[in-house]
Design an enzyme around this catalytic site. Structure first.
Site, short mmCIF file in Angstrom:
data_model
loop_
_atom_site.label_atom_id
_atom_site.label_comp_id
_atom_site.label_asym_id
_atom_site.label_seq_id
_atom_site.Cartn_x
_atom_site.Cartn_y
_atom_site.Cartn_z
N GLN A 73 61.53 34.06 -17.55
CA GLN A 73 62.83 34.31 -18.14
C GLN A 73 62.78 33.44 -19.67
O GLN A 73 63.38 33.74 -20.52
CB GLN A 73 63.89 33.81 -17.58
CG GLN A 73 65.24 33.86 -17.91
CD GLN A 73 66.38 33.85 -17.01
OE1 GLN A 73 66.60 34.56 -16.26
NE2 GLN A 73 66.76 32.61 -16.85
N LYS A 111 69.64 18.91 -61.22
CA LYS A 111 68.69 19.32 -60.09
C LYS A 111 68.53 20.75 -59.83
O LYS A 111 69.86 21.39 -59.95
CB LYS A 111 68.89 18.37 -58.64
CG LYS A 111 68.27 16.98 -58.91
CD LYS A 111 66.63 16.77 -59.33
CE LYS A 111 65.97 17.01 -57.97
NZ LYS A 111 65.82 15.95 -57.20
N SER A 150 71.97 19.18 -56.41
CA SER A 150 72.05 18.13 -55.78
C SER A 150 73.34 17.79 -55.71
O SER A 150 74.11 17.98 -56.60
CB SER A 150 71.06 17.17 -56.50
OG SER A 150 71.53 15.65 -56.11
N TYR A 192 55.77 38.20 -10.82
CA TYR A 192 56.76 37.67 -11.58
C TYR A 192 57.05 36.38 -11.27
O TYR A 192 57.00 36.00 -9.84
CB TYR A 192 58.08 38.65 -11.49
CG TYR A 192 59.15 37.96 -12.37
CD1 TYR A 192 59.23 38.22 -13.66
CD2 TYR A 192 60.22 37.37 -11.82
CE1 TYR A 192 60.43 37.48 -14.20
CE2 TYR A 192 61.27 36.62 -12.33
CZ TYR A 192 61.42 36.88 -13.65
OH TYR A 192 62.33 36.39 -14.15
N HIS A 203 40.69 22.16 -54.84
CA HIS A 203 40.83 20.78 -54.83
C HIS A 203 42.41 20.41 -55.62
O HIS A 203 42.47 19.22 -55.97
CB HIS A 203 39.97 19.78 -55.13
CG HIS A 203 38.60 20.15 -54.60
ND1 HIS A 203 38.17 19.92 -53.38
CD2 HIS A 203 37.60 21.09 -55.33
CE1 HIS A 203 36.81 20.59 -53.33
NE2 HIS A 203 36.71 20.95 -54.30
N GLU A 252 61.29 25.20 -49.50
CA GLU A 252 60.99 24.24 -48.32
C GLU A 252 61.25 24.56 -47.22
O GLU A 252 60.41 24.31 -45.97
CB GLU A 252 61.64 23.15 -48.87
CG GLU A 252 61.30 22.40 -50.21
CD GLU A 252 62.30 21.50 -50.72
OE1 GLU A 252 61.97 20.12 -50.37
OE2 GLU A 252 62.98 21.62 -51.29
N1 ARG Z 1 66.78 37.30 -16.36
C1 ARG Z 1 65.51 37.58 -15.64
C2 ARG Z 1 64.38 37.46 -16.70
O1 ARG Z 1 64.60 37.52 -17.87
C3 ARG Z 1 65.48 39.14 -15.24
C4 ARG Z 1 64.25 39.34 -14.11
C5 ARG Z 1 64.95 38.57 -12.94
N2 ARG Z 1 64.03 38.78 -11.96
C6 ARG Z 1 63.93 38.38 -10.51
N3 ARG Z 1 63.17 38.54 -9.44
N4 ARG Z 1 64.79 37.28 -10.46
O2 ARG Z 1 63.26 37.02 -16.34
#
Ligand code: ARG
Length: 446
Positions: free
Chosen positions: A306, A267, A261, A301, A140, A274
């Site tokens: 990105q 200081k 400071s 994807y 504490h 920090e």
């Molecule tokens: N610059 C893109 C990223 O970082 C690369 C991949 C792009 N792929 C796509 N199907 N447009 O994700």
């Protein structure tokens, strides 16, 4: 569109990984007879030239070329002409970026692990030096029992050992190569994914093409490790901030790791500590940022992904600075042992030792010993003195089972020396743990 779409301003940091991935890919394409061997050789030499260019001049922010993958290919075409167009056979930017980013994160893990090793070495040096130095141990933030500074520093050694082990675990799990997964479904070309994986130092290829191009859990795991490490660094930083304050005065920060400071000439501020504390917030923010980016994405994807890179890059930079700053502060701090000892002697910090003595030497049940000790503390407090300054008559007046041998445990030195349980604060134990840790660090080096 160009501005929102482009990632080159940040993903150019992966240019080395991108070119290395392309080298592995083109060598495999040539070897498998997927592209003519002469083209493979020309592309490989061309990629070397692109690397030399980037090394010399940096990578330009060419938004029209969108990202590092397109930019590198464009530079290759500038260098070797139309055969550059064969490089992207049986590949997509989706498996390309997944590969580049894994390589980058793997390097980041290795760097963090090595830097934490150096911080551990600094802690070991200071812990050994201060195996006997008495300071107050707190609960504490109230003085609880005396401990040794070496023991306190070794507590952080243990935290960083776990952080390093987490980083190694993350590395082992992520070290599979997505290259060859193509856009999402794999490819009909006769690839040798084992070969590209081995060329890039991976343990083997990833097993599912959809997962390969759409998972970023390796980056999240790295950020988890980074956030946990930053949290430990922040706690150590906070100790330095507290210790360096005048009411504590446990540590004088070196000039090198403190700032003056602009208006108060006297200081010496713990700005670096920090900022380490502050950076832990940003590093944790990076983890949260990437988790939320990923949480609703269907396979495979999506361009959202990105946005995986800026938080990882930021966390890496801040973590590197934070580790270096704490290493510097640990190495160069002067500990004010007189102040630490004086503080350890306040707050009746050896009260537990008295209670334990009554149990051990006078056969008193612990609960009763606890009451007797309470009365003893009250007597010392009323007299305005420490427990070991009460004379034997005063002690006997409280409970006549107490005898002069009790003074052996009432001083702070006696208290720390007596705490010899495994993992305890006794100087002998601290020296043992430093020696064991040194041996472990040397084994790692081998
Ligand atoms: N610059 C893109 C990223 O970082 C690369 C991949 C792009 N792929 C796509 N199907 N447009 O994700």
């Amino acid at each position: 569109m160009r501005e929102i779409n482009a990632s080159i301003p940040f993903d150019k940091r992966m240019w080395r990984q991108d070119l290395a991935g392309s080298q592995a890919h083109v060598a495999m394409l040539g070897k498998q007879g997927i592209i003519p061997a002469e083209d493979a050789a020309r592309i490989s030499a061309g990629l070397d030239d692109v690397a030399a260019q980037f090394e010399a001049d940096g990578v330009p922010d060419d938004l029209a070329l969108e990202d590092i993958h397109m930019l590198a290919e464009a530079r290759l075409a500038d260098g070797i002409g139309p055969s550059a167009g064969r490089l992207h056979t049986a590949r997509s930017r989706n498996d390309q970026v997944a590969t580049d980013f894994r390589l980058w994160v793997r390097d980041a893990i290795d760097q963090a692990e090595a830097a934490l090793g150096a911080l551990q070495d600094a802690l070991l040096t200071r812990a050994e030096e201060h195996a006997d130095s008495v300071m107050p141990g707190f609960t504490h933030l109230q003085v609880a029992q005396p401990v040794t500074l070496g023991h306190h520093l070794m507590a952080y050694f243990e935290m960083f050992a776990r952080d390093r082990s987490r980083l190694r675990d993350a590395r082992a799990r992520m070290n599979l190569c997505p290259l060859g997964s193509a856009a999402l479904a794999g490819t009909g070309f006769n690839l040798d994914r084992e070969a590209t994986a081995a060329a890039l130092g991976f343990d083997g290829p990833t097993r599912n093409s959809l997962d390969s191009v759409s998972d970023r859990d390796f980056a999240i795991e790295y950020l988890t490790c980074a956030a946990q490490t930053a949290l430990h660094l922040s706690r150590l930083a906070e100790e330095f901030v507290i210790w360096a304050s005048q009411p504590f005065g446990f540590v004088s920060l070196s000039d090198q790791w403190s700032t003056g400071s602009s208006i108060m000439p006297q200081k010496r501020n713990p700005d670096a500590a920090e900022l380490v504390r502050g950076h832990s917030g940003r590093i944790t923010g990076a983890l949260v940022s990437l988790m939320i980016t990923m949480k609703g994405l269907p396979l495979a994807y999506s361009k959202d992904m990105q946005d995986d890179k800026p938080p990882v890059f930021e966390a890496h930079d801040l973590l590197g600075l934070s580790i270096a700053a704490m290493t510097g502060m640990v190495e160069s701090a002067s500990f004010r042992l007189d102040r630490m000892r004086a503080a350890a002697e306040t707050g009746f910090s050896t009260a537990t030792d008295l209670a334990d003595w009554l149990v051990r030497e006078a056969g008193v049940p612990f609960r009763e010993a606890h009451h007797i000790t309470g009365r003893t503390v009250a007597a010392a407090e009323a007299a305005g003195i420490r427990l070991d300054q009460l004379d034997i008559a005063q002690l006997k007046a409280i409970d006549d089972r107490i005898d002069a041998r009790v003074y052996d445990v009432l001083s702070v030195d006696a208290s720390v020396s007596s705490r010899t349980s495994f993992g305890g604060t006794a100087p002998a134990r601290v020296r043992e743990s430093v020696a064991a840790a040194r041996r472990a660090r040397e084994e790692e080096g081998r």
